[in-house]
Every structure is written in structure tokens, then in C-alpha cells.
Design an enzyme around this catalytic site. Structure first.
Site, PDB file in Angstrom:
ATOM      1  N   THR A   1       0.790  -0.921  -0.135  1.00 15.60           N
ATOM      2  CA  THR A   1       0.097   0.065  -0.109  1.00 15.60           C
ATOM      3  C   THR A   1       0.950   1.124   0.012  1.00 15.60           C
ATOM      4  O   THR A   1       0.289   2.219  -0.633  1.00 15.60           O
ATOM      5  CB  THR A   1      -0.812   0.095   1.316  1.00 15.60           C
TER       6      THR A   1
ATOM      7  N   GLY B   1     -10.631   2.299  -3.132  1.00 21.94           N
ATOM      8  CA  GLY B   1     -11.527   1.768  -4.115  1.00 21.94           C
ATOM      9  C   GLY B   1     -12.873   0.867  -3.677  1.00 21.94           C
ATOM     10  O   GLY B   1     -13.832   1.189  -4.009  1.00 21.94           O
TER      11      GLY B   1
ATOM     12  N   LYS C   1     -41.907   2.399 -22.140  1.00 26.43           N
ATOM     13  CA  LYS C   1     -40.576   2.632 -22.630  1.00 26.43           C
ATOM     14  C   LYS C   1     -40.461   3.901 -23.369  1.00 26.43           C
ATOM     15  O   LYS C   1     -41.031   4.003 -24.431  1.00 26.43           O
ATOM     16  CB  LYS C   1     -39.840   1.448 -23.191  1.00 26.43           C
TER      17      LYS C   1
ATOM     18  N   HIS D   1     -53.934  -2.096 -18.192  1.00 26.19           N
ATOM     19  CA  HIS D   1     -53.751  -3.281 -18.127  1.00 26.19           C
ATOM     20  C   HIS D   1     -53.003  -3.904 -19.278  1.00 26.19           C
ATOM     21  O   HIS D   1     -53.398  -3.600 -20.418  1.00 26.19           O
ATOM     22  CB  HIS D   1     -55.189  -4.228 -17.947  1.00 26.19           C
TER      23      HIS D   1
ATOM     24  N   ASN E   1     -57.301   7.240 -22.962  1.00 25.96           N
ATOM     25  CA  ASN E   1     -57.493   5.754 -22.184  1.00 25.96           C
ATOM     26  C   ASN E   1     -57.000   4.473 -22.849  1.00 25.96           C
ATOM     27  O   ASN E   1     -57.434   4.730 -24.191  1.00 25.96           O
ATOM     28  CB  ASN E   1     -58.913   5.622 -21.550  1.00 25.96           C
TER      29      ASN E   1
ATOM     30  N   TYR F   1     -41.345  -1.183 -33.569  1.00 31.10           N
ATOM     31  CA  TYR F   1     -39.967  -1.652 -34.209  1.00 31.10           C
ATOM     32  C   TYR F   1     -40.278  -2.702 -35.419  1.00 31.10           C
ATOM     33  O   TYR F   1     -40.878  -3.456 -35.225  1.00 31.10           O
ATOM     34  CB  TYR F   1     -39.411  -2.175 -33.086  1.00 31.10           C
TER      35      TYR F   1
END
Length: 430
Positions: free
Chosen positions: A64, A87, A317, A329, A343, A353
Site C-alpha cells: 500500500t 476504491g 419505454k 392493464h 385511455n 420496431y
């Protein structure tokens, strides 16, 4: 750690241990930061990029004291106080670091300040023997200590504060006449003509990590303190021991968190939010009075407006829900914007995608999307529009329009009974 990843980069609360430490150090506004690394330099260098820290390399692992000596060139011309930290000891608080520096500069001509602690089991830790006033008379490794010294409960964490004018002079004076043939940093404390002091902190703050098991202990200790802070600051945790926070989770007041909720990094929760059981949140912003879950998943880029609702088995996302919008739901909402009061019916999917690129779905304020609909992006649903259940929408829907994309229902009376009879007869004939 038995890992390809450098030890100090293993995470606690979603952040590498070394970055926990550097974040705490940053609160002291240091003039320089030097990270001494042996093996794994490339990993560490990439991790500290942008922190202001520079890398010093310890080519040979000679102890050390030798490691600290490698910072010499990086600290050339520096005249100030030096903190020596580790660390893999990530939880040292800025307040403790400041206390070490303050003690160093109290005016009694100390060469160094050592951070000590009193663990429940002192075990094989090195001991610190003082004069009763915090001045160190002796520091001794457990294997070299006699019975009286082993009975001392004050242990050495290895963390120090030293003046730059003293550090490298002292390091030049220590030797490696020991079983390991290494240069030990604590040896600078016992050099003739020096006087050093110890200040104490709690054992959890200087706990180190040398294995996956110790990493788990550190994680548990961090989580326990964070849960206590959350409740102290006005959040309700129904079952605190089941909630896991990230290092930067931000909670408002009067937030209610039900059992088994996990926060990944970069989540901000406003006041009066309810997060129901078994939800997972990461990279999300949640507005005042919103309700999340149970069994909801918010992924990076999710922005949930005030009083909006993300219900059970819903994944969001990179999508924004306006005030009062509801996705109650069994839905996936990705790369989308949903207007105020809209809604979204059960089983709705934004098809964002095509295997190569992501596309956006825009749903206007007050729109109603019927259950089991697929919205094939890029597509826009106008304000107040209604999409009938079971629709596959591929074109823009005008404001206040009704969109139906499904075949006309046809009924054939008696067909089911005739079919069953025919099949039962066929089965009986075999």
C-alpha cells in the site's frame, strides 16, 4: 471477486464502488484526484472519464505504501492536504473525509490522521493504541500484537489524511523488512519524530469488499440506510426490507411504496405518488399523484404525468403519458406520446420496431383505444378519437373519429353443435 470486471467497478445500489467514492470526494471540491491502479487499468480509466480523476499506474504490486508513492508525479507542485482512500471501501461519507482534514489542521503539528473504527468483532484487524487523547502511540498488526494489544477494540481502517509536504518524505523512509517484502502505508505513522492522531467512525462506513458475499453485505447496509432516509423524509414504505433503491433515486413527500419494488438508476418520483407491489422502475420520471402498478415496468425515458395511471403488467419505454392518462392493464407502450386524459385499453401494443428502426405513436388528448389493439408506428390518433377493440391501426385517425379495423362478424346458427357431433362420431369410429 472471480470476475472479468475490476473489483472497484462492481456496483452498490447501481453505481460502481469507485464512483460512489469519487462522488463523495467531489463534495469537498478537490484540487486533484488520483486513482492508483495496477491490473485492469483500461476498465478503471474508462469508468473515471469525466470525473476529473487522473490515473497513476502501479506496475508492480509492492504494498500500500508503494501504491501511494505512484501518485507522486500526478501530485507534482501540489501544496495541500491529501486524503488516502480505497476504491473497495465505497461508503465513506464526505463529512468523515472533512473531519479527517479538519483534525489534521487543528494546530498540533500532526503528520497524519488515521480513520479508526470499532467493529463488533475486531478479529484480525490491525490495532491502534492511543494515549487516551486520540494521539497514536502505536499501530500494530494483529499477528504482531501481544495479548494486551489484541484486547484493544480500536482498529485501523487504512484511510488517512496527510500533508503533501510530508507524505512522500515519509514514504521514502519506510522499508519492506517484513514477511511479505512489501512497503506498508501504516508504517509512516510509526516513524521516529512523527506524531499522528486517530478519529473514529462507524464500522459500516469503512467496510471493504473483497468477495461477492462482502459486496452483498455492503449493499444491504446501504439499502437499510436509504430506506430509513426515505421514511424520515416523508415516504411510506409498507415493507421497507423489500424495497431496493438506486444511488440516485429521488422521492417526493407522501409517496407510498408497496412491497417488492425495485428502483434502477435515474428515477424521480413527485409528491403523492403510489407505487404498487412488484413494480420495477428505471430512468423514469413520475408526476404528482400518479399511480404505478402493481407489476408495472417503467423503462428509461418513461415520463408519467400528474394523476396518470400505469396499471398491472404494463410496460412503458421512452413514452410520455399526459396528465390523467390511463394504461391500466396488460399493455406495452414504447416510443409514444399519450395525451391528457387518454385511455388505453387492456392488451394494447404500440408496434414501434420493424426490426431495424424505432417509430413513434402519437395519441391525442381524450382519445380512447379499445382493448387488444395494435398501433403500428409511425401513426397518429387524433384528440377524442375512438379506436374499436381488436383494431390494427396503420393509418392516421382523425380527431373525434371512430376507427374500426376488423372483419364483419358472421353467425352460423347450429354450426357448433353439428361440428361437435361430427367430430365425436369420427373419434368413436376409430
Amino acid at each position: 471477486m472471480k470476475s472479468a470486471k475490476h473489483k472497484v467497478l462492481h456496483p452498490v445500489a447501481g453505481r460502481p464502488m469507485l464512483l460512489h467514492l469519487l462522488s463523495s470526494i467531489a463534495e469537498l471540491d478537490p484540487e486533484r484526484q488520483v486513482v492508483v491502479v495496477g491490473a485492469g487499468r483500461d476498465q478503471v480509466e474508462a469508468a473515471v472519464a469525466g470525473t476529473g480523476a487522473v490515473i497513476a499506474v502501479q506496475e508492480q504490486q509492492l504494498g500500500t505504501g508503494h501504491a501511494v508513492a505512484q501518485a507522486h508525479d500526478a501530485l507534482a507542485g501540489f501544496a495541500g492536504d491529501i486524503l488516502i482512500l480505497y476504491g473497495d471501501v465505497p461508503l465513506v461519507r464526505p463529512e468523515t473525509m472533512r473531519a479527517m482534514l479538519d483534525r489534521l489542521n487543528l494546530g498540533d503539528e500532526l503528520r497524519a490522521v488515521v480513520l479508526g473504527f470499532r467493529p463488533e468483532d475486531a478479529g484480525a484487524y490491525g490495532r491502534i493504541i492511543t494515549n487516551g487523547q486520540g494521539i497514536i502511540g502505536k499501530m500494530v498488526e494483529y499477528k504482531d500484537a501481544d495479548a494486551a494489544e489484541r484486547a484493544v477494540t480500536l482498529c485501523n481502517s487504512g484511510l488517512m489524511a496527510v500533508r503533501s509536504t510530508d507524505l512522500f518524505v515519509l514514504l521514502d523512509k519506510i522499508g519492506n523488512n517484513n514477511a511479505a517484502g512489501e512497503y506498508y502505508l501504516p508504517d509512516i505513522i510509526m516513524l521516529p519524530g512523527t506524531q499522528s492522531a486517530v478519529i473514529e467512525t462507524e464500522a459500516w462506513e469503512v467496510a471493504g469488499v473483497n468477495s461477492r458475499a462482502e459486496q452483498a453485505v455492503i449493499e444491504a447496509a446501504w439499502q437499510d440506510r436509504r430506506r430509513s432516509e426515505a421514511m424520515r423524509d416523508g415516504a411510506t414504505l409498507i415493507a421497507p426490507e423489500t424495497v431496493f433503491f438506486a444511488y440516485d433515486t429521488a422521492l417526493g413527500r407522501d409517496v407510498v411504496i408497496e412491497p417488492n419494488v425495485v428502483f434502477g438508476p435515474s428515477v424521480t418520483v413527485a409528491d403523492n405518488v403510489v407505487i404498487r407491489a412488484f413494480s420495477h422502475l428505471e430512468g423514469a420520471t413520475i408526476g404528482t399523484g400518479a399511480e404505478i402498478g402493481p407489476y408495472a415496468r417503467l423503462r428509461p425515458g418513461a415520463k408519467i404525468g400528474a394523476k396518470a395511471k400505469v396499471g398491472n403488467f404494463v410496460e412503458v419505454k421512452k413514452a410520455e403519458l399526459g396528465e390523467g392518462a390511463k394504461v391500466n392493464h396488460l399493455s406495452y407502450i414504447g416510443d409514444a406520446s399519450i395525451g391528457t386524459g387518454a385511455n388505453i385499453g387492456a392488451g394494447t401494443i404500440t408496434c414501434n420496431y420493424d426490426g431495424f428502426f424505432k417509430y413513434k405513436t402519437e395519441i391525442g388528448a381524450g382519445a380512447f383505444i379499445g382493448s387488444n389493439s395494435a398501433l403500428v408506428a409511425p401513426v397518429k390518433i387524433g384528440e377524442g378519437a375512438i379506436v374499436g377493440a381488436g383494431s390494427v391501426v396503420t393509418q392516421e385517425v382523425e380527431a373525434d373519429a371512430l376507427c374500426l379495423v376488423r372483419p364483419v362478424q358472421e353467425g352460423k346458427p347450429g354450426w357448433a353443435a353439428r361440428f361437435r357431433a361430427k367430430m365425436q362420431a369420427r373419434k368413436a369410429a376409430k
